[in-house]
Design a protein around this motif. Structure first.
Motif, short mmCIF file in Angstrom:
data_model
loop_
_atom_site.label_atom_id
_atom_site.label_comp_id
_atom_site.label_asym_id
_atom_site.label_seq_id
_atom_site.Cartn_x
_atom_site.Cartn_y
_atom_site.Cartn_z
N ARG A 5 0.84 -1.20 0.00
CA ARG A 5 0.00 0.00 0.00
C ARG A 5 0.88 1.25 0.00
O ARG A 5 0.64 2.19 -0.74
CB ARG A 5 -0.93 0.01 1.22
N THR A 9 0.81 3.97 -3.00
CA THR A 9 0.37 5.34 -2.75
C THR A 9 1.49 6.35 -2.96
O THR A 9 1.24 7.48 -3.36
CB THR A 9 -0.23 5.50 -1.33
N GLN A 14 -4.45 5.20 -6.85
CA GLN A 14 -5.72 5.17 -6.12
C GLN A 14 -5.94 3.72 -5.69
O GLN A 14 -5.93 2.83 -6.54
CB GLN A 14 -6.87 5.64 -6.98
N ILE A 15 -6.16 3.50 -4.40
CA ILE A 15 -6.28 2.14 -3.86
C ILE A 15 -7.74 1.81 -3.59
O ILE A 15 -8.48 2.60 -3.02
CB ILE A 15 -5.49 2.01 -2.54
N GLN A 16 -8.12 0.61 -4.01
CA GLN A 16 -9.45 0.08 -3.71
C GLN A 16 -9.27 -1.24 -2.98
O GLN A 16 -8.73 -2.20 -3.55
CB GLN A 16 -10.23 -0.14 -5.01
N ASP A 17 -9.66 -1.31 -1.71
CA ASP A 17 -9.56 -2.55 -0.94
C ASP A 17 -10.64 -3.51 -1.40
O ASP A 17 -11.76 -3.11 -1.71
CB ASP A 17 -9.71 -2.26 0.55
N THR A 18 -10.29 -4.80 -1.43
CA THR A 18 -11.23 -5.82 -1.87
C THR A 18 -10.80 -7.16 -1.29
O THR A 18 -9.80 -7.26 -0.58
CB THR A 18 -11.30 -5.87 -3.41
N MET A 26 -5.95 -5.63 -2.78
CA MET A 26 -6.21 -4.24 -3.15
C MET A 26 -5.92 -4.07 -4.63
O MET A 26 -5.03 -4.71 -5.19
CB MET A 26 -5.39 -3.27 -2.31
N ARG A 29 -4.92 1.67 -9.03
CA ARG A 29 -4.96 2.34 -10.33
C ARG A 29 -3.89 3.42 -10.30
O ARG A 29 -4.01 4.41 -9.62
CB ARG A 29 -6.35 2.92 -10.57
N CYS A 36 -2.58 -1.26 -14.21
CA CYS A 36 -3.38 -1.71 -13.08
C CYS A 36 -2.57 -2.74 -12.30
O CYS A 36 -1.97 -3.64 -12.89
CB CYS A 36 -4.68 -2.36 -13.56
N CYS A 66 -8.33 -1.95 -15.34
CA CYS A 66 -8.49 -2.99 -14.31
C CYS A 66 -9.63 -3.96 -14.62
O CYS A 66 -9.89 -4.87 -13.83
CB CYS A 66 -8.68 -2.35 -12.94
N THR A 70 -9.65 -8.93 -11.37
CA THR A 70 -9.96 -9.78 -10.22
C THR A 70 -10.29 -11.20 -10.67
O THR A 70 -9.90 -12.16 -10.02
CB THR A 70 -11.10 -9.20 -9.37
#
Length: 83
Positions: A5, A9, A14-18, A26, A29, A36, A66, A70
């Motif tokens: 992370r 950063t 831009q971080i998207q947790d998943t 994560m 982008r 990605c 992206c 996933t």
């Protein structure tokens, strides 16, 4: 994952947790519109999956960078194990 992370950063991502296949993950982008990165937690740290789209080599519309990542990572993870 904290290291990943921090690295992402620091690059302006831009971080998207998943969660992917039950694992903390994560999606990053990056500032490069064609890049990605998906980071997935393992027992030993994390795995970094990176996709770079070269839009100038694509005839037709460029996919979102992206899109489908996933699903791709989820398909690979069973072969990686959890080490």
């Amino acid at each position: 994952m904290d290291e990943g992370r921090s690295n992402e950063t620091s690059l302006g991502a831009q971080i998207q947790d998943t969660t992917i296949a039950g694992r903390q993950a994560m999606i990053a982008r990056e500032t490069d519109p064609g890049t990605c990165t998906v980071l997935v937690q393992t027992k030993a740290g994390y795995i970094n999956f990176l996709r770079r789209i070269f839009a100038d080599h694509i005839n037709g519309p460029t996919p979102e960078r992206c899109s489908g990542m996933t699903d791709l990572v989820q398909g690979i993870l069973p072969r990686v194990g959890n080490n």
